[in-house]
Design an enzyme around this catalytic site. Structure first.
Site, PDB file in Angstrom:
ATOM      1  N   ALA A  26       0.725  -1.368  -0.008  1.00 36.29           N
ATOM      2  CA  ALA A  26      -0.012   0.144   0.054  1.00 36.29           C
ATOM      3  C   ALA A  26       0.852   1.471   0.123  1.00 36.29           C
ATOM      4  O   ALA A  26       0.375   2.522  -0.477  1.00 36.29           O
ATOM      5  CB  ALA A  26      -0.725   0.021   1.290  1.00 36.29           C
ATOM      6  N   ARG A  28       3.385   1.777  -1.669  1.00 38.08           N
ATOM      7  CA  ARG A  28       4.320   1.971  -3.272  1.00 38.08           C
ATOM      8  C   ARG A  28       3.895   3.150  -3.746  1.00 38.08           C
ATOM      9  O   ARG A  28       2.624   3.681  -3.846  1.00 38.08           O
ATOM     10  CB  ARG A  28       4.000   0.797  -4.230  1.00 38.08           C
ATOM     11  CG  ARG A  28       4.293  -0.434  -3.888  1.00 38.08           C
ATOM     12  CD  ARG A  28       4.156  -1.427  -5.149  1.00 38.08           C
ATOM     13  NE  ARG A  28       2.581  -1.436  -5.235  1.00 38.08           N
ATOM     14  CZ  ARG A  28       2.051  -2.101  -6.308  1.00 38.08           C
ATOM     15  NH1 ARG A  28       2.714  -2.487  -7.288  1.00 38.08           N
ATOM     16  NH2 ARG A  28       0.622  -2.193  -6.400  1.00 38.08           N
ATOM     17  N   CYS A  49      13.653   8.759 -11.466  1.00 40.39           N
ATOM     18  CA  CYS A  49      13.414   7.126 -11.588  1.00 40.39           C
ATOM     19  C   CYS A  49      14.591   6.227 -10.866  1.00 40.39           C
ATOM     20  O   CYS A  49      15.602   6.734 -11.342  1.00 40.39           O
ATOM     21  CB  CYS A  49      13.345   6.767 -13.208  1.00 40.39           C
ATOM     22  SG  CYS A  49      13.357   4.835 -13.209  1.00 40.39           S
ATOM     23  N   CYS A  52      16.760   4.172 -13.252  1.00 44.85           N
ATOM     24  CA  CYS A  52      17.716   4.529 -14.228  1.00 44.85           C
ATOM     25  C   CYS A  52      19.244   4.444 -13.813  1.00 44.85           C
ATOM     26  O   CYS A  52      19.359   4.704 -12.493  1.00 44.85           O
ATOM     27  CB  CYS A  52      17.490   6.138 -14.433  1.00 44.85           C
ATOM     28  SG  CYS A  52      16.215   6.126 -15.774  1.00 44.85           S
ATOM     29  N   GLY A 169      -0.759  -3.912 -13.674  1.00 41.33           N
ATOM     30  CA  GLY A 169      -0.276  -4.154 -12.122  1.00 41.33           C
ATOM     31  C   GLY A 169       0.996  -3.340 -12.137  1.00 41.33           C
ATOM     32  O   GLY A 169       1.482  -3.268 -10.937  1.00 41.33           O
ATOM     33  N   HIS A 176      10.949  -3.414 -15.847  1.00 39.05           N
ATOM     34  CA  HIS A 176      11.172  -4.225 -14.541  1.00 39.05           C
ATOM     35  C   HIS A 176      10.583  -5.665 -14.889  1.00 39.05           C
ATOM     36  O   HIS A 176       9.372  -5.574 -15.010  1.00 39.05           O
ATOM     37  CB  HIS A 176      11.310  -3.560 -13.557  1.00 39.05           C
ATOM     38  CG  HIS A 176      10.123  -3.111 -12.920  1.00 39.05           C
ATOM     39  ND1 HIS A 176       9.245  -2.169 -13.403  1.00 39.05           N
ATOM     40  CD2 HIS A 176       9.130  -3.626 -11.946  1.00 39.05           C
ATOM     41  CE1 HIS A 176       8.146  -1.969 -12.902  1.00 39.05           C
ATOM     42  NE2 HIS A 176       7.780  -3.077 -11.881  1.00 39.05           N
ATOM     43  N   GLN A 178       9.975  -9.080 -11.927  1.00 40.23           N
ATOM     44  CA  GLN A 178       9.900  -9.438 -10.459  1.00 40.23           C
ATOM     45  C   GLN A 178      10.185 -10.793 -10.175  1.00 40.23           C
ATOM     46  O   GLN A 178       9.693 -11.828 -10.824  1.00 40.23           O
ATOM     47  CB  GLN A 178       8.413  -8.891  -9.823  1.00 40.23           C
ATOM     48  CG  GLN A 178       8.365  -7.346  -9.775  1.00 40.23           C
ATOM     49  CD  GLN A 178       7.005  -6.805  -9.294  1.00 40.23           C
ATOM     50  OE1 GLN A 178       6.936  -6.919  -8.107  1.00 40.23           O
ATOM     51  NE2 GLN A 178       6.335  -6.362 -10.229  1.00 40.23           N
ATOM     52  N   HIS A 303       6.479 -29.642 -17.813  1.00 45.36           N
ATOM     53  CA  HIS A 303       7.327 -29.274 -18.797  1.00 45.36           C
ATOM     54  C   HIS A 303       7.155 -27.394 -18.925  1.00 45.36           C
ATOM     55  O   HIS A 303       5.988 -27.073 -18.718  1.00 45.36           O
ATOM     56  CB  HIS A 303       6.522 -29.463 -20.171  1.00 45.36           C
ATOM     57  CG  HIS A 303       7.136 -29.349 -21.073  1.00 45.36           C
ATOM     58  ND1 HIS A 303       7.473 -30.272 -22.261  1.00 45.36           N
ATOM     59  CD2 HIS A 303       7.645 -28.119 -21.810  1.00 45.36           C
ATOM     60  CE1 HIS A 303       8.146 -30.040 -23.336  1.00 45.36           C
ATOM     61  NE2 HIS A 303       8.173 -28.586 -23.283  1.00 45.36           N
ATOM     62  N   PHE A 318     -19.313 -12.738 -14.075  1.00 50.30           N
ATOM     63  CA  PHE A 318     -19.274 -14.106 -14.578  1.00 50.30           C
ATOM     64  C   PHE A 318     -18.016 -14.684 -14.239  1.00 50.30           C
ATOM     65  O   PHE A 318     -18.017 -15.765 -13.695  1.00 50.30           O
ATOM     66  CB  PHE A 318     -19.582 -14.243 -15.988  1.00 50.30           C
ATOM     67  CG  PHE A 318     -19.733 -15.350 -16.558  1.00 50.30           C
ATOM     68  CD1 PHE A 318     -20.666 -16.401 -16.109  1.00 50.30           C
ATOM     69  CD2 PHE A 318     -18.785 -16.199 -17.582  1.00 50.30           C
ATOM     70  CE1 PHE A 318     -20.842 -17.647 -16.416  1.00 50.30           C
ATOM     71  CE2 PHE A 318     -19.011 -17.397 -17.484  1.00 50.30           C
ATOM     72  CZ  PHE A 318     -19.893 -18.334 -17.330  1.00 50.30           C
TER      73      PHE A 318
HETATM   74 ZN   LIG Z   1       7.131 -32.323 -21.968  1.00 47.41          ZN
HETATM   75 ZN   LIG Z   2      14.306   4.762 -15.397  1.00 46.47          ZN
END
Ligand SMILES: [Zn+2]
Ligand SMILES: [Zn+2]
Ligand SMILES: [Zn+2]
Length: 346
Positions: A26, A28, A49, A52, A169, A176, A178, A303, A318
């Site tokens: 919360a 961020r 930023c 950077c 999101g 970037h 995560q 796999h 739905f």
């Molecule tokens: Zn496989």
């Molecule tokens: Zn940047």
């Protein structure tokens, strides 16, 4: 009443589903804003930023880097950095185990690792704009971090993912990805593993290898086939223009992939993402890896693969109510449109 702001896993006593309470999230800073429904977004502020080059001090310390010889940790001169997440969903400084206080209302400390992978020094926002070398580095970093995290006995699964655009999101514009290390195997992986194991029991074959063979016969959903990989729109995708990428050879664990194969996969991904941008005018999307839990030995039934889900529509009543997704675009049509935008391979 005051609640403790520490992260916590809780299991729903009627569905068995895990939820993570992550109060840090919360806090961020949000520097992306929606410009147009479902499209990617422009930065909302001119704030410095933290990803950077030259601003290394503004992000938490580096845990992994690909950087020029002679350059110091947390200083310029890098090609790719992995740093701890400043606003982690889970925290490594918590008790890993705790006696189960109530077997009905099962809760565990929010123990986990949360890292951010920054694949370019310059302020690039679009994964399709990375160079093949940068995209290869990104895949190498995923592999190396999964290997390193696996060496610690505490973790059961590593979830690697990328959120592109605020609708998907992302909160910071600078490109970037995560990595979240988990002390349990998440529900989505458990259910894919169970289905694959059951299929293997009945047919003595890997369901993904069978899928690859059948898609190659059908051809209508294939986007591109390279020497070692296949990209295609799945038969029953939840999202319009969803596509999957997997090795044509059987491999249960992503982290054993060699550099040359990752370079081939990087070129394929760049092509696919550029085609997705062309067809949907730079949509927001998520890309994530599904692989065998790290503690499990190599197996014949699961796999590894990547799934890419464009966020062209919101899941609504739905979908939430029934668990069944409505998709407006048949995958054969999506595949034909994406194929038409792929670069021509000589
Ligand atoms: Zn496989
Ligand atoms: Zn940047
Ligand atoms: Zn999957």
């Amino acid at each position: 009443m005051q609640y403790d702001p520490l992260p916590e896993f809780r299991r729903c006593p009627v569905t068995g589903r895990w939820v993570i309470f992550a109060p840090e999230r919360a806090r961020r800073p949000i520097t992306l804003q929606h410009t147009q429904a479902h499209q990617r977004d422009r930065p909302a502020t001119d704030a410095v930023c933290p990803f950077c080059e030259g601003h290394e001090a503004e992000a938490p310390g580096e845990v992994y880097a690909i950087r020029a010889v002679g350059t110091a940790k947390d200083s310029p001169g890098w090609e790719l950095r992995v740093v701890s997440n400043k606003f982690p969903a889970l925290r490594p400084d918590m008790t890993a185990t705790m006696p189960l206080l109530d077997p009905f209302f099962e809760a565990r400390p929010g123990f986990g690792g949360h890292e951010v992978v920054i694949p370019c020094q310059s302020h690039e926002t679009n994964p399709a704009k990375l160079t093949p070398a940068q995209y290869t580095n990104l895949l190498i970093a995923y592999r190396d971090r999964i290997r390193a995290i696996s060496s610690d006995n505490l973790w059961h699964y590593v979830q690697v993912f990328q959120n592109v655009g605020a609708e998907a999101g992302a909160s910071l514009a600078h490109l970037h990805a995560q990595i979240i290390a988990l002390p349990l195997v998440p529900d989505a992986i458990q259910s894919e593993l169970a289905f694959a194991k059951e299929y293997h029991g009945r047919h003595s074959a890997c369901v993904y290898c069978e899928l690859i063979a059948k898609e190659r016969l059908a051809r209508s959903r294939i986007l591109r086939e390279t020497e070692h990989f296949l990209a295609f729109c799945p038969f029953a995708p939840r999202f319009s223009y969803e596509f999957w990428v997997m090795p044509k050879y059987h491999a249960s664990h992503f982290e054993i992939t060699v550099d040359a194969a990752l370079a081939e996969l990087a070129r394929l991904f760049l092509d696919l993402l550029a085609a997705l941008d062309a067809v949907l005018a730079e949509p927001a999307y998520n890309a994530y890896l599904h692989t065998t839990p790290m503690k499990a030995k190599p197996n014949g039934h699961y796999h590894w693969h990547w799934e890419v889900i464009p966020r062209t529509a919101r899941a609504a009543g739905f979908e939430w109510g029934s668990g069944c997704f409505l998709n407006a675009v048949p995958p054969e049509k999506a595949a034909a449109e994406l194929r038409a935008k792929l670069s021509v391979v000589s």
